[in-house]
Scaffold this active site. Structure first.
Site: not given
Lengths: 744, 744
Positions: A373, A383, A421-422, A430, A433, A450, A550
């Site tokens: 991501h 991250d 992503e977070e 998506e 899908e 990641d 984070h």
């Protein structure tokens, strides 16, 4: 031939022709699907190219990538996130070092942000409502990087707005057991505010569990014991060490599922059907807000009530009491309450994935996917930018070989930079899908890098069993960082190992949960997946994750000074993941060993033996499961023999393709979309979430645990039998897939 | 390589080795997956072989097959059904004319039979309970073949046991509208017995609809108007003509779904999880029993009440009244009631499929499937033995070429004889459940030839659009039976045609419902499927189906004298289906034309325009659907161009394989297991059952119809938008699958 018919047709033919010409002109890339000039159907992995790639992966370039990627906060869908989309596109479209093509795909997805006008607030108030204490609204600007308008204030994404107020209770990690224990101890939870620490259960689960007991609001903080090996003083923490400063707050998504919350199972195109956000499920039921341990200390060290159990105590330098309410000799009045004001807003935003493609020379319709991501919570140096920095360096090295005409892989390589992503693996989900069938039919494997460096002690790999062998091969070939002289493999085995019944002592490959973008690939699509990183020496730290995770302190300097000075661990991950990527994209026979699933199945079967007595009391036999595991083992063994025999000869291209299709598609045979109707996207019968305590097949373990709790409820035991039959059918189907192909 | 590792391993290695040796010795067929001596990757359809096959398909041998197959009743799982399993195995294992291998697969499935001790009974009783009239328990033994212990008495399979009694009401075809009309006319339905005629709605639906009005029991009969073009006298009917004799009764399954009722989505192995039969769904809610029109006449012509509407009248030679109860001047007292005694029993039985395989020379992992069921209700000469007789002749001709070494197909051919189709496509459905992934990954197409000859006027084909072109090619090559001198194609177009926007006037290929074993292949697995037969001249008969369908009069003589004297229509079907099979198994490029889906999509889109106004009132736009259809058309056109270009050159084997994978897998892209959660097995978004009146995409049509009925219910309109999004996602996914493979 068809063309003649079309021209000879009647109404519509001219329109079709016109359409065809337009599509033909604009939509067919030059040379698409035509053989590369030098393509040979027997093209195999070129060890010299592999050596070249490994050598050219440059630590300093990774460092420069990281500096650029992390120089500003790039929260999903913000201008800087979009700027990084352009940076990736530019790199992948570079004429000297780019890929064959690159594009973006955009989805309109539901994100959650704090209000710009009304900051979230946590305060202690007295009985008249006067504010006695307020928690910080933002982290302390220690190095000049933690301030500014683009640093999103700490918040719990998808937590509903609300302003609950009540006496404070300490609820440990907010697990079901924790709340039960509080109830057993007679601590009043109804209408309280509970303070919990990160860890134990998922973020959102803390609010879900709390709400069942009538709790009005939840606070979460990071305890220094869990993240800093107990260190909590300003001079012990960043920028003086890698530890989390007192004001640091872990942000995160509190959404229970993954993917865009409003469009489950459908790509979130602008025109897609969307649930009304009131009908969407998986959001925390009550307001929740994260705070730093500096503020948590003020609250927790002043709590009244009984002393919390020993294993609930932490590193804040005081006894942790349970509450409710404050102690008599503290800084707050005993009837002081905590007021939590959450003003988060749900917003539909456009989030982009960036896809970069190298067309395969021989089998362009087989895809090896490699992704990470792009979005972060703040600067996101670790991250996700440690991963993106590696991604960019790897794509540069491969792109350069490609543009020089030195190399083109046998299979297509798809690089991906996922958005949002977070907030819950949204971009990658998506994508799966949108291209569900195409990926199920053509994807060989998904490599996720990641956070590439959590710490610099050892390789750490999670994945499904068939990827073990290719990772081992790669890791044996590359030197570990530092002066040990060991290979990455030999270093790895010192830190993380297990005793294999087949191979003896080997590094242990972990299993895949839903912690990063591999989740939709393995759980929803059944694509063999892995996650690769460098990580801790667990003998030196018990940190739950790298400490600034984070927070606003996850910056370039943090990585450069503390996590990986010299970037040699980054380079080691780039080399390992690059080698795995090349082996998967270039080997004549796919380097996936299906036999390595046998050990997993044996261990699940072994664990299932613990259930046997009670199962038999309910007339459920493990016999068919034993047989199915044996059949799988037998089929896998014979299949590997067949590959060995073919390798000795000169197999024709279609024979190789048939074997590779069996290797590629084995993982798909474990999917059953009927197995777990309540679990969004989860359909892999071996790796679905396990809540039962017995480490066997998850559906069986969960149903057994449920049935055991209900006693003799026939429907619950029927579900156990159903889950057992689902596993047996999957294993029998997997064995059938590995048998000689004309042997139905 | 792996082998060395295994030998070098520790615990378990020796066991694995031993297992490997055993499996290797017993489980690997000789030559499995090794190239055939003469195999060439460019092996294409050999027109001379095709000619040979067509010439050698022998009408008289088909006739002899039919005589043998139909000489005794062979209801599913009875001894004669098992004897036919052995016959098939013997034929397919014959050293001179057999296949490479043949085997059976057995499933333990829930069937329903009348009681041997207590016959089902339909009687008229007076107010004291005395029996005034009884319907026949069995059909009249007109030719000596309709008697004996192996003729199962007429019954409604899966109808629950019970002995309801009440006044009789005539309910036409037992549709929802029919019951509404009776209610509107004030006819009391509560606690009545209703008499219905076959047709209009499915068998089980008559009982489902009736039960909603409190009806206690249902009778069903075949009206001479619907089946005999009005003829009803003994001297007008079999054995004097093909018409149904007065005592003939159509048996059938009244189960609402298909597949084994107790093991949905799981193969019905002995150890499989089974629903408790009380919890199983899809059985008729109230007793129901079929009777002949001889008995129906006695009941119906004596009914009282008002005259039934004109379109409810039939061919029994009297006015049909509605009831309830009998008329005053008839043979029964006015208060006479009908007593229905049903004593059916559910039984778990072992049912076998027989599978026969010809290994492909070049691509053994691509399967062309050809099947028919084996089980009948009584002698089943027409249904299914006309199909099985053709199957055996086709496999004999191909087997002979194979054993002589003259021919081996490019791809594998799988012949199948399904068990227990009459009870609900059970054998074929269990097969698709057992080999779900393997078939989804490898099956090129499924050819079903159930009843091969309904009548001898014209070819009749049902299938998905991509199979149109290969059927046309085959039909153009073969002479039609009779002296017309026309090809099967040119004869066909005279009887069944449509105006195509692309091709002009062409024979019309029908759509696939769930009438035979193709249903699980197309609806559950997304495999391109077709059903091939010879059928009526609709200008000469309006019979709903051939008149002796599912009765004791469906015998060899019936076929030999009336349906197809000389068996030339059988031969025509064998040749057509055989040619289609060979073209699919042998052509270098799969002869499936994906562009032919465009016409279907256009027609669905055209029909959707009728919904536009109301959709827009609910803020639902058709724009994305229009775009998706255009994208599909464009991608399909370009894809066909690419094939044409490749055909002109000398494509390498992997290029051909890639194109063929796109052709094969296109149909799979239309599956969505989330689309119709209530519809067991149905997941093909273009061919799921449509209950809405607008002939557009079924999910859209059904949801629209539902929403329109509810008025402004937001949830109902949300479902319309969801269904629209599902279709759009499927079409976009299909277009993506057809695009150049390295063009994500």
């Amino acid at each position: 031939m068809q063309w003649v018919k079309v021209l000879g047709g009647v109404v519509g033919a001219a329109a079709l022709l016109g359409l065809g010409i337009i599509v033909g002109h604009f939509a067919i890339p030059k040379g698409a699907d035509s053989p590369a000039p030098s393509a040979s159907a027997s093209q195999d992995l070129d060890l010299k190219i592999l050596e070249t790639v490994i050598e050219q992966l440059d630590a300093n370039r990774i460092r420069e990538n990281l500096r650029e990627l992390s120089k500003e906060p790039h929260l999903a869908t913000t201008p800087r996130d979009e700027a990084l989309v352009q940076l990736l596109l530019q790199r992948w479209q570079d004429p000297e070092s780019g890929l064959d093509s690159a594009r973006t795909t955009e989805y309109e997805v539901l994100l959650s942000f704090p209000s710009g006008e009304q900051p979230n607030r946590v305060a202690v108030v007295n009985s008249t409502g006067a504010i006695l204490f307020s928690c910080r609204h933002s982290e302390e600007n220690l190095t000049g990087e933690q301030g500014g308008p683009n640093v999103v204030p700490p918040y719990a994404a998808y937590a509903p707005p609300g302003t609950p107020q009540g006496p404070l209770v300490y609820a440990n990690q907010g697990s079901e057991e924790d709340f039960k224990e509080l109830q057993n101890k007679g601590v009043k939870l109804q209408d309280s505010i509970v303070l919990t620490r990160y860890g134990g259960v998922g973020r959102g689960a803390k609010a879900v569990n709390a709400a069942k007991y009538g709790v009005a609001g939840v606070l979460v903080y990071t305890d220094p014991k869990d993240i800093n090996d107990g260190k909590s003083l300003p001079n012990e923490t960043f920028p003086h060490s890698w530890c989390l400063p007192p004001s640091g707050v872990e942000r995160g998504s509190y959404f229970e599922y993954f993917g865009d919350p409003l469009t489950p199972y459908l790509p979130a195109t602008p025109s897609s059907f969307r649930l009304n956000s009131d009908n969407a499920s998986g959001f925390p039921p009550i307001p929740i807000q994260p705070i730093g341990f500096e503020d948590a200390q003020v609250l927790l060290c002043n709590l009244g009530g009984n002393l919390a159990p020993a294993d609930w105590q932490g590193g804040l330098g005081c006894d942790y009491n349970l509450g409710p309410g404050f102690r008599s000799n503290g800084i707050f009045p005993e009837d002081g309450q905590v007021n939590v004001s959450v003003h988060n807003r749900l917003e539909l935003r456009n989030s982009s994935n960036v896809l970069g493609i190298i067309r395969g020379a021989v089998e362009p319709d087989r895809y090896v996917l490699y992704g990470n991501h792009r979005d972060s919570w703040v600067h996101g140096a670790v991250d996700p930018s440690t991963g993106t920095a590696v991604l960019l360096e790897l794509s540069r090295v491969l792109g350069t070989l490609l543009k020089k005409g030195t190399w083109r892989p046998r299979r297509s390589i798809v690089f991906a930079s996922w958005g949002a992503e977070e907030f819950g693996l949204i971009g990658s989900t998506e994508f799966t899908e949108e291209f569900f069938r195409k990926l199920q039919e053509r994807a060989v494997a998904y490599i996720n890098v990641d956070i590439s460096v959590f710490a610099n002690a050892s390789l750490r790999v999670q994945g499904t069993p068939p990827i073990q062998s290719v990772v081992f091969s790669a890791a044996k070939q590359i030197s570990a960082p530092g002066s040990s002289g060991l290979s990455i493999y030999d270093n790895w085995i010192r830190y993380y190992n297990r005793s294999s019944s087949v191979y003896g002592l080997v590094p242990s490959v972990g299993t895949l949960g839903a912690g990063s973008d591999y989740a939709p690939f393995i759980h929803f699509l059944g694509i063999s997946s892995m996650d690769i990183a460098y990580t801790y020496d667990r003998s030196k730290t018990s940190a739950r994750i790298y400490p600034t995770y984070h927070t606003a302190f996850d910056t370039f300097d943090y990585v450069d000074k503390f996590l990986d000075p010299g970037f040699s661990s980054h380079q080691a991950v780039a080399r390992t993941a690059g080698s795995v990527l090349l082996r998967l994209s270039d080997s004549l026979f796919l380097p996936l060993n299906v036999s390595d699933y046998s050990e997993t199945l044996r261990s699940f079967l072994q664990a299932a033996e613990d259930l046997r007595v009670l199962l038999e009391q309910h007339s459920i036999s493990l016999g068919p499961l034993v047989t199915a595991v044996e059949r799988f083992e037998g089929a896998a063994t014979v299949f590997n023999q067949r590959i060995a025999t073919l390798r000795e000869g000169t197999p024709d291209p279609l024979q190789v393709r048939m074997i590779n299709d069996q290797l590629m598609l084995l993982e798909r045979t474990f999917l059953n979309s009927q197995a777990f109707p309540e679990e969004r996207y989860y359909s892999h019968v071996l790796w679905a979430p396990r809540t039962g305590s017995v480490a066997t097949f998850p559906g069986l373990s969960n149903a057994y645990s449920q049935a055991k709790n209900t006693g003799h409820e026939p429907a619950a035991w029927a579900e156990v039998q159903r889950q057992l039959s689902i596993v047996v059918a999957a294993l029998e189907g997997a064995a059938a897939t590995l048998r000689p192909v004309a042997d139905l």
